[in-house]
Enzyme design. Structure first.
Site, short mmCIF file in Angstrom:
data_model
loop_
_atom_site.label_atom_id
_atom_site.label_comp_id
_atom_site.label_asym_id
_atom_site.label_seq_id
_atom_site.Cartn_x
_atom_site.Cartn_y
_atom_site.Cartn_z
N ASN A 1 1.06 -1.56 -0.29
CA ASN A 1 0.16 0.34 -0.17
C ASN A 1 1.11 1.43 -0.29
O ASN A 1 0.69 2.08 -1.09
CB ASN A 1 -0.79 0.26 0.81
CG ASN A 1 -2.49 1.17 1.13
OD1 ASN A 1 -1.79 2.30 0.21
ND2 ASN A 1 -3.04 0.75 2.26
N ASP A 2 1.53 1.43 1.49
CA ASP A 2 2.32 2.95 1.41
C ASP A 2 3.82 3.32 0.12
O ASP A 2 3.77 4.18 -0.19
CB ASP A 2 3.05 2.71 2.84
CG ASP A 2 1.33 3.12 3.45
OD1 ASP A 2 0.58 3.70 3.15
OD2 ASP A 2 1.86 2.69 4.66
N VAL A 3 3.91 1.49 -0.16
CA VAL A 3 5.28 2.33 -1.42
C VAL A 3 4.68 1.72 -2.43
O VAL A 3 5.55 2.52 -3.43
CB VAL A 3 5.76 0.45 -0.76
CG1 VAL A 3 6.68 0.23 0.89
CG2 VAL A 3 4.75 -0.72 -1.40
N ALA B 1 0.61 3.19 7.20
CA ALA B 1 0.53 4.75 7.32
C ALA B 1 -0.40 5.52 7.78
O ALA B 1 -0.40 6.77 8.49
CB ALA B 1 1.39 5.40 6.00
#
Lengths: 103, 464
Positions: free
Chosen positions: B390-392, B431
């Site tokens: 997700n965040d990456v 995050a």
């Protein structure tokens, strides 16, 4: 100042060891591919299990009538062994997986 | 005399083994032997200590108890290490790290009890070892529990301020213990022990789950320092070199990890991630709609693509989908599709986590490519399959200065022709922020468990 001078002269050898080890640790770890970060951390984790030697010394020189020292020493040796054995075995398991795919 | 000489040589060999082992661990080809070399050095140092160590002319006593304790530790440690699933490795490392910290703390307690009226230097080392060891112990256990999802993230802003006071308090206690030992007497050692344990808990508790790898790496180097202090206490060379090596190498590793996320260490420790700041970036997602894709459509897209990139994340580990993932890759390759796996440096819960998982499933090594090599290829990639990451892959890291992850390098999945995101729900990543990628016009969502979805995709591709 005098205290410092005394400390320095007394522990000169160890101060050398510490500084060189710090630099060595930095040098050895630089430029490690991300693939190996987890196994490397795990391997380093096993190496600080060397604290078990302190536990063995504590246990080995505890007077046989000092039950607190004996008991705590026993616990310390168990904990240290857990760190060493668990650390190395887990690292080895991680790395075995890298080996398999060479076939 | 001879005993000292032999033990000295053994410790030298042990230290050398640690250095060589650590060096070999930093290259894929030699890593396995590196671990074995370090383990051999450890075994040598332990046996040498038991057989040859002398203090004031006395050899090591209580050998039966020592061997019994080692047998217990070996049994439990071995069993746990063999049984743990590959996905649970980060927790396991954290747990064993905590054990080492506890060991260092207990050594300090015993040493203080045996020699309470020692010189200043000795007391400072004992107290420092106790403090660092205890913090490492309780902190590691909290990190363990967080990764195992037994404890949820807690965000309390005043906790950081309180933590500062606690550190100051511990240092004050150490000063009192050294300068005015008569003030608190014997109980000082237990007070420092207790307060340090509490500090370890409160130190890790407010840090977000996604940052646990950094914390574990940091605590790992703490334990190294605690071991080195023990070495200083006994004038023991192998403890000193081993501990310091881990302390410095661990610190570098920690900084490396932070750099991979493009966030200073202080930021991680203060726990800005996932805290209140995320709010600003979330505002815009209210009226946006995501597009779903069916299994069949997704399968067709992948089957007739030239090039498919699978971006794995923690969801892959949770779903235990690494084997199915490899199967999916194989079947696509059979149909003539090129498949690779771009790996973000901090994907999963630990750097290298994804590599280890995929290696377990026999995914060929060259198929795993690093972020910097993957990004230039993205515009030529027909389909990107985001698998539990997700965040990456969140473009906000590049274009939204208000986002808490702004500045973190990402895999530019949005530049691919098609993006399929396999995800259980629209929930946010670690995050705690919404992912703009999900709303892009070339993105479609495939809701479901990663393993389940992949199995269906495999079946669908097979039928074509």
């Amino acid at each position: 100042m005098e205290l410092f001078a005394e400390f320095f002269l007394e522990n000169q050898k160890f101060i050398y060891v510490i500084i060189l080890s710090v630099l060595l640790g930095v040098e050895v770890i630089s430029n490690v591919p991300a693939v190996l970060h987890t196994p490397l951390m795990s391997g380093a984790n096993a190496i600080h299990g060397v604290v078990i030697i302190g536990a063995i010394i504590v246990m080995g020189h505890a007077p046989s009538d000092d039950y607190l020292a004996l008991g705590l020493g026993f616990v310390a040796v168990v904990l240290g062994t857990l760190n060493v054995v668990g650390g190395f075995v887990v690292t080895n398991r991680m790395l075995e997986m890298f080996k398999k795919k060479d076939k | 005399m001879h005993k000292d000489l032999f033990l000295g040589i053994i410790y030298l060999l042990g230290s050398l083994a640690f250095i060589v082992g650590l060096k070999r661990l930093s290259s894929p080809k030699t890593a396995r032997t590196g671990n074995l070399v370090a383990a051999a050095g450890m075994l040598l140092a332990i046996i040498g200590t038991i057989v040859l160590h002398e203090k004031d002319g006395q050899p090591i006593g209580n050998i039966v108890f020592i061997l019994a304790a080692m047998a217990v530790g070996t049994g439990i440690g071995w069993y746990m290490a063999i049984r743990v699933k590959m996905t649970k490795m980060p927790e396991m490392v954290s747990f064993f790290n905590g054990m080492g910290g506890a060991c260092a703390a207990v050594i300090s307690i015993v040493e203080f009890n045996t020699h309470p009226h020692s010189e200043t230097g000795f007391l400072v080392v004992v107290f420092a070892g106790l403090m660092i060891g205890s913090v490492s112990f309780s902190g590691s256990l909290i990190a363990y529990a967080k990764l195992a999802e037994k404890i949820k993230d807690i965000f309390v802003s005043w906790l950081q301020i309180m933590n500062l006071f606690i550190v100051a308090g511990i240092i004050a206690l150490i000063v009192v213990g050294v300068m005015k030992p008569e003030m608190l007497g014997h109980s000082i050692i237990w007070i420092i022990f207790g307060v340090s344990l509490v500090y370890g808990v409160l130190f890790v508790l407010p840090i977000g789950g996604a940052d646990m790898p950094v914390v574990i790496s940091l605590l790992n180097s703490f334990t190294g320092v605690a071991a080195a202090l023990g070495g200083f206490l006994y004038g023991n060379e192998v403890m000193l070199t081993g501990g310091i090596l881990v302390g410095s190498a661990g610190t570098i590793l920690t900084v490396d990890m932070c750099r991979a996320m493009n966030r200073p260490l202080s930021n991680v420790l203060i726990g800005a991630f996932g805290g209140g700041k995320g709010g600003a970036a979330q505002g815009s997602d209210g009226d946006q709609v995501v597009k779903e894709i069916s299994i069949t459509d997704a399968a067709i897209l992948c089957r007739y693509a030239q090039k498919v990139s699978i971006i794995p994340g923690y969801g892959l580990a949770v779903a235990q989908a690494q084997h199915v993932c490899h199967e999916f890759e194989k079947i696509l390759e059979e149909k003539g599709v090129t498949v690779n796996f771009p790996i973000h440096p901090v994907a999963g819960r630990m750097p290298g986590h994804m590599n280890v998982l995929l290696a377990e499933a026999d995914v060929p090594y060259p198929k795993l490519i690093e972020m910097d090599d993957a990004n230039p290829q993205m515009p030529n990639t027909d389909v990107v399959l985001v698998l539990g990451a997700n965040d990456v892959v969140n473009p906000a890291a590049e274009n939204d200065p208000s986002s808490p992850i702004y500045g973190m390098p990402i895999i530019q999945a949005e530049k691919a022709k098609n993006v399929i995101v396999i995800k259980r729900s629209m929930s946010k990543g670690y995050a705690g922020i919404q992912n703009q990628l999900f709303f892009r016009k070339n993105t479609r969502m495939l809701f479901g468990d990663a393993k389940d979805a992949l199995e269906k995709l495999i079946a669908a591709v097979k039928d074509m």
